[in-house]
Design a protein around this motif. Structure first.
Motif, PDB file in Angstrom:
ATOM      1  N   PRO A 518      27.363  51.297  44.562  1.00 39.95           N
ATOM      2  CA  PRO A 518      28.600  51.995  44.937  1.00 39.95           C
ATOM      3  C   PRO A 518      29.834  51.128  44.690  1.00 39.95           C
ATOM      4  N   SER A 519      30.890  51.757  44.247  1.00 39.14           N
ATOM      5  CA  SER A 519      32.133  51.025  43.986  1.00 39.14           C
ATOM      6  C   SER A 519      32.713  50.479  45.282  1.00 39.14           C
ATOM      7  N   SER A 520      33.238  49.273  45.216  1.00 39.53           N
ATOM      8  CA  SER A 520      33.894  48.662  46.373  1.00 39.53           C
ATOM      9  C   SER A 520      35.259  48.143  45.954  1.00 39.53           C
ATOM     10  N   VAL A 521      36.128  47.990  46.926  1.00 39.88           N
ATOM     11  CA  VAL A 521      37.466  47.461  46.647  1.00 39.88           C
ATOM     12  C   VAL A 521      37.361  46.040  46.106  1.00 39.88           C
ATOM     13  N   GLU A 522      36.522  45.221  46.755  1.00 42.80           N
ATOM     14  CA  GLU A 522      36.426  43.821  46.364  1.00 42.80           C
ATOM     15  C   GLU A 522      35.986  43.671  44.911  1.00 42.80           C
ATOM     16  N   GLU A 523      34.899  44.337  44.554  1.00 40.72           N
ATOM     17  CA  GLU A 523      34.340  44.151  43.214  1.00 40.72           C
ATOM     18  C   GLU A 523      35.199  44.814  42.141  1.00 40.72           C
ATOM     19  N   THR A 524      35.788  45.961  42.457  1.00 35.21           N
ATOM     20  CA  THR A 524      36.665  46.616  41.487  1.00 35.21           C
ATOM     21  C   THR A 524      37.912  45.774  41.226  1.00 35.21           C
ATOM     22  N   ALA A 525      38.507  45.261  42.282  1.00 31.88           N
ATOM     23  CA  ALA A 525      39.704  44.432  42.122  1.00 31.88           C
ATOM     24  C   ALA A 525      39.399  43.183  41.301  1.00 31.88           C
ATOM     25  N   LEU A 526      38.265  42.554  41.563  1.00 23.67           N
ATOM     26  CA  LEU A 526      37.893  41.360  40.804  1.00 23.67           C
ATOM     27  C   LEU A 526      37.703  41.680  39.329  1.00 23.67           C
ATOM     28  N   TRP A 549      41.307  53.750  40.089  1.00 23.49           N
ATOM     29  CA  TRP A 549      40.449  53.773  41.278  1.00 23.49           C
ATOM     30  C   TRP A 549      41.026  52.878  42.373  1.00 23.49           C
ATOM     31  N   LEU A 550      41.469  51.692  41.976  1.00 19.50           N
ATOM     32  CA  LEU A 550      42.015  50.745  42.943  1.00 19.50           C
ATOM     33  C   LEU A 550      43.324  51.261  43.537  1.00 19.50           C
ATOM     34  N   LEU A 551      44.166  51.843  42.705  1.00 16.84           N
ATOM     35  CA  LEU A 551      45.438  52.382  43.189  1.00 16.84           C
ATOM     36  C   LEU A 551      45.206  53.490  44.215  1.00 16.84           C
ATOM     37  N   GLY A 558      42.525  52.971  51.832  1.00 17.63           N
ATOM     38  CA  GLY A 558      41.116  52.591  51.802  1.00 17.63           C
ATOM     39  C   GLY A 558      40.897  51.153  51.376  1.00 17.63           C
ATOM     40  N   PHE A 559      41.964  50.486  50.937  1.00 21.61           N
ATOM     41  CA  PHE A 559      41.812  49.117  50.437  1.00 21.61           C
ATOM     42  C   PHE A 559      41.606  48.097  51.549  1.00 21.61           C
ATOM     43  N   ILE A 581      41.784  43.108  50.853  1.00 21.14           N
ATOM     44  CA  ILE A 581      43.247  43.047  50.748  1.00 21.14           C
ATOM     45  C   ILE A 581      43.655  41.951  49.772  1.00 21.14           C
ATOM     46  N   ILE A 582      43.050  40.778  49.920  1.00 14.43           N
ATOM     47  CA  ILE A 582      43.378  39.649  49.044  1.00 14.43           C
ATOM     48  C   ILE A 582      43.071  39.981  47.591  1.00 14.43           C
ATOM     49  N   PHE A 583      41.872  40.499  47.334  1.00 10.13           N
ATOM     50  CA  PHE A 583      41.481  40.787  45.955  1.00 10.13           C
ATOM     51  C   PHE A 583      42.345  41.895  45.354  1.00 10.13           C
TER      52      PHE A 583
END
Length: 620
Positions: A518-526, A549-551, A558-559, A581-583
């Motif tokens: 499943p997509s996650s904020v952390e992995e998508t941002a990285l 997706w990140l936007l 959701g981030f 948040i950081i990523f």
């Protein structure tokens, strides 16, 4: 450029995420974050308190409320399958489930929570019990032996089934540890001593010589344990390790021992109001350096100064009593239980460079330059013979958490390169040459451990949806950042890694730990951050869909939803509230800069067409 990925949209999302990150600073101006509550930590803490309570007078009820609340929290957070995961978002696993199940027996709560206990026992039997625990960790006894010891203290496991730990080896000088190949990793020396002793207490070895040696080593190794315990009592600031040590000594009757007293103080101080315990106190240094490096030096000098000074104060100036690490490194926390390591030290170096005063772009202060050089020296001395970097100790052993790691090595490369770019060419030439050579060696190491599909695996991060809990997306993104710092996007290794990241992107545009996760904020941002850093055009479909997706996550708030992708010691899952948040800030900041450059270039092209229409037509 797709209209949905306009510069204005990215800028608005970046400002929103950045504001969220800045609002998370503490009163001192830096970040602490908040680590996830842990069923594993709670179970071990309750067991430690119970072992102490058993040896106290019947009218002493000072620990009752902690134990009662802890048991209630564990019962409330049992998963539907009867087991427990390390966090409230984690899948059940045999280790945490056996630890939680044991405390109901140890505290005589099996009848009160009969359904919970029955369901837990069924889960444990279904997964494989003791054999499953041993199989999970293999040759690494760092965590399998403590788990079984915990269960033995509850009367659920026979002491004969627990492997003995040679605690007598702790009496040797520290420089001999890597030579004798300890059966636990470098950071687990307290467990080797305490758990080795409690097992010896209940199950003496048959060999008379071994028995004599261990009997003679008891007091000396206990003195060693006293000497390496942090001032606040928390080994590594970790409730599990501190609990294992405390329950072991208390379980063999040493309830008044100084280590037990200080361990108890730490556990009571780190208990949360809901009756649970976190996996560790905080990752203040780590989250602060990640935050600073995500914002990339855009703070004002008024904001930079206190963070810079605080971070300089966290650098170790003396030989570390625990791992015998030389001065110069940084740990993950500002608290006494931290240990300098090769992931937090490069993070600190990069952050200090991003925090340098505006008026010193070309000349660093003597204090800052000295701190950076000491950090660089510390890292260079830690490099393994294979060119990679371990977490804590050079050449300690062959256990996973003491071996060279791709993500850590890449982090060090980035820090060394950033330092080389700011250090004058004629300053400390021998150190510069060592750093340059170390970078070359490390890239050879990275090439040697790249997998056939182009990915790299990280050491301290995983994904519970992937086989063997691996997270090649995280590892590959982190390693590619090192290639980007060297402008090596056209290298064979980088091209294969980029191809891998593209291939495992989900249909929704995001990324998980690998294909199908499943997509996650952390992995998508990285992934987005790294692909942009590697020079992919913002119009690239992978970038467009990933960024979109990140936007959407930022725009719907959701981030801020954390995912358990972090590994604590011995593969204990955790999540940190600041990671997503950081990523996100880092990825959106890079996207904003890339899109702004595209906008500026288009503007210049437009002006050129107006001024020189004939030339423009010919070019077209």
């Amino acid at each position: 450029m797709s209209e949905s990925i306009s510069y204005q949209r990215v800028q608005a999302a970046y400002q929103r995420a950045r504001a969220e990150l800045l609002s998370a600073r503490n009163d001192a101006g830096h970040w602490e974050g908040e680590l996830s509550t842990s069923a594993l930590s709670t179970a071990t803490a309750v067991m430690a308190l119970e072992m102490i309570r058993r040896h106290r007078p019947d009218d002493d009820h000072s620990l009752d409320s902690y134990i009662k609340q802890g048991i209630q929290w564990i019962a409330t957070h049992q998963n539907e399958d009867g087991g427990w995961g390390d966090t409230v978002k984690s899948f059940s696993n045999i280790s945490t489930s056996m630890l939680c199940h044991a405390v109901f027996h140890a505290t005589c709560n099996t009848e009160k929570f009969a359904t919970v206990v029955v369901n837990a026992k069924q889960y444990i039997d279904r997964i494989g019990g003791v054999e499953a625990v041993i199989a999970r960790y293999g040759k690494d006894k760092t965590f399998s032996v403590p788990i079984l010891t915990h269960c033995a203290l509850a009367g659920l496991v026979d002491w004969k089934t627990i492997p003995a730990l040679p605690f007598e080896l702790s009496c040797l000088p520290a420089n001999f540890y890597k030579t004798v190949r300890l059966p636990v990793v470098s950071y687990a020396l307290p467990a080797l001593i305490a758990i080795g002793q409690v097992r010896h207490h209940f199950q003496k070895p048959r060999n008379p010589i071994t028995r004599i040696i261990r009997n003679l080593s008891i007091q000396k190794s206990l003195k060693k344990l006293i000497s390496i315990q942090p001032t606040n009592g928390g080994f590594l600031e970790a409730a599990p390790l501190t609990s294992f040590v405390t329950m072991s000594l208390a379980g063999m009757g040493l309830v008044d021992h100084p280590v037990v007293n200080k361990g108890l103080e730490f556990l009571l101080a780190s208990a949360r109001p809901d009756g649970s315990w976190p996996i560790d106190t905080n990752l203040a240094t780590w989250t602060t350096t990640l935050s600073v490096n995500a914002i990339q030096g855009t703070l004002s000098e008024f904001e930079k100064a206190p963070i810079r000074q605080w971070l300089l104060q966290q650098q170790y100036q003396e030989l570390h009593p625990y791992t015998s690490a030389e001065p110069g490194g940084w740990a993950w926390t500002d608290l006494p239980g931290g240990v300098p390591d090769a992931d937090d030290t490069p993070g600190a170096i990069l952050a200090l460079l991003n925090l340098r005063p505006e008026d010193s772009e070309h000349e660093l202060s003597s204090e800052l330059r000295l701190a950076l050089r000491n950090g660089v020296q510390w890292l260079l001395d830690l490099q393994n013979s294979n060119g990679g970097w371990p977490t804590f100790c050079r050449g300690w052993g062959t256990l996973p958490f003491d071996q060279s790691a791709a993500d850590i090595s890449a982090h060090v490369i980035r820090a060394l390169q950033a330092w080389l770019e700011t250090e004058p060419d004629d300053a400390d030439i021998p150190l510069r040459k060592r750093a340059e050579h170390a970078i070359q060696r490390s890239f050879r190491y990275l090439a040697s451990v790249q997998r056939n599909d182009g990915s790299w695996l990280p050491l301290w991060f995983g994904n519970q949806h992937i086989k063997n809990d691996e997270n090649p997306v995280y590892g590959t993104a982190r390693v590619l950042a090192a290639y980007a710092s060297q402008e090596m996007s056209d290298s064979t290794q980088a091209e294969q890694a980029i191809k891998f990241l593209k291939s495992v992107q989900n249909t929704d545009g995001g990324w998980g730990g690998d294909a199908g996760a499943p997509s996650s904020v952390e992995e998508t941002a990285l992934a987005v951050d790294t692909l942009l850093a590697m020079g992919l055009d913002p119009d690239n479909p992978n970038i467009t869909s990933g960024l979109n997706w990140l936007l959407q996550q930022v725009e719907t708030n959701g981030f801020t939803e954390s995912t358990p992708i972090g590994f604590y010691f011995a593969k204990l899952w955790y999540f940190e509230q600041l990671y997503p948040i950081i990523f996100s800030v880092s990825a959106l900041h890079r996207a904003e800069m890339v899109l702004k450059k595209c906008t500026d270039d288009n503007l210049r092209l437009s002006l050129a067409e107006e001024d020189y229409p004939i030339m423009s037509t010919e070019k077209q």
